[in-house]
Scaffold this motif. Structure first.
Motif: not given
Length: 312
Positions: A131-138, A209-223
């Protein structure tokens, strides 16, 4: 008549509020779908009940004493010179000692059992995900399956998933509430997490953990798929629709962007995760000795073209 009517109206008025508050339990840590999350829920409830053994009596006695020793109660015993009671001393010391001892035993056992670095006990081969966390995606890399995804992962139910986690940006926190606890993703560092899903479904993942402007959209689906065959079908879909994740594709992907949709990649650059991990480390080039290490050093140097690293 009015006395019976007002409480009823009050309860009816509060019922939507209570429904909204209770709905927060659905899809969260109190609605576990994996063994780790279920054990964590049990720990939360146990610790809460043990603490309530002190809290509830204290609250009850506060009102009881206030009522008994009110100014209008002439029958209350007035003892201004009272200073000590062996019975009270025994209660205020023995009961807390017992509760703290119980909490200590429970905490000791669960701390080791729920250690995020501890592999889960299972007779099934685990799935490895980097897993690599980016601004603002996984970004999720499946090194054994030669695929990678953005903002979507999949795995069969009842199969352990071993996560290796780092960040190519600000510190984040990897969290799938219904499957288990959170753990931090930090640049230049690697953390680990082991989870398992006991039920098939799609579970929400996020950064806690708050990480900037796009934090609220930093979400993903685990299927979590019902069968291994369904997971294999998902892997084939990724391979069929994905594009190669080489160094250039990664440098394009790592640029900050918000509210990203799921994306699929194939043939990720070998040891891409290690290169991301090492590019923030001092002396990263000098350790190269073998051919494999030289290739890793070259890839690390290529990834260091990102603005965040150039500024260091």
């Amino acid at each position: 008549m009015m006395r019976n009517f007002r409480p009823t109206r009050l309860l009816w008025g509060l019922s939507p509020v209570l429904a909204v508050l209770l709905s927060g339990c659905q899809g969260g840590i109190l609605d576990p779908k994996g063994q780790v999350a279920a054990d964590e829920k049990s720990l939360i409830i146990t610790a809460t009940l043990l603490m309530l053994l002190v809290v509830i009596p204290v609250i009850v006695m506060t009102f009881l004493f206030a009522w008994k020793y009110r100014a209008s109660n002439k029958d209350a015993i007035y003892t201004p010179k009272w200073s000590h009671s062996n019975k009270i001393e025994a209660v205020v010391w023995i009961i807390p000692i017992i509760i703290v001892a119980c909490l200590a035993v429970v905490t000791w056992k669960t701390t080791h059992k729920l250690d995020p670095y501890r592999p889960l006990d299972s007779d099934k081969k685990p799935i490895n995900v980097q897993v690599v966390a980016m601004n603002w995606k996984w970004l999720f890399i499946y090194p054994d399956l030669n695929i990678a995804t953005v903002n979507q992962i999949a795995f069969p139910k009842d199969v352990p998933v071993n996560f290796r986690i780092t960040s190519d940006a600000a510190m984040n926190s990897f969290f799938i509430p219904q499957l288990g606890g959170q753990i931090y993703a930090m640049a230049g560092m690697e953390t680990k997490l082991h989870l398992i899903a006991n039920e098939a479904g799609t579970y929400k993942g996020m950064s806690s953990n708050y990480s900037g402007a796009g934090f609220s959209g930093m979400k993903f689906n685990a299927i979590a798929t019902e069968t291994p065959e369904q997971f294999d079908a998902w892997v084939q879909k990724v391979r069929a629709s994905g594009k190669a994740l080489n160094a250039d594709a990664y440098l394009a992907l790592v640029k900050p962007s918000e509210n990203n949709a799921a994306a699929f990649y194939t043939t990720p650059e070998p040891r891409l995760f290690d290169a991301v991990l090492h590019k923030y480390m001092a002396g990263r080039q000098s350790l190269a000795a073998t051919d494999d290490e030289l290739k890793l050093a070259a890839l690390t140097k290529r990834l260091c073209e990102t603005p965040a690293v150039k500024e260091q």
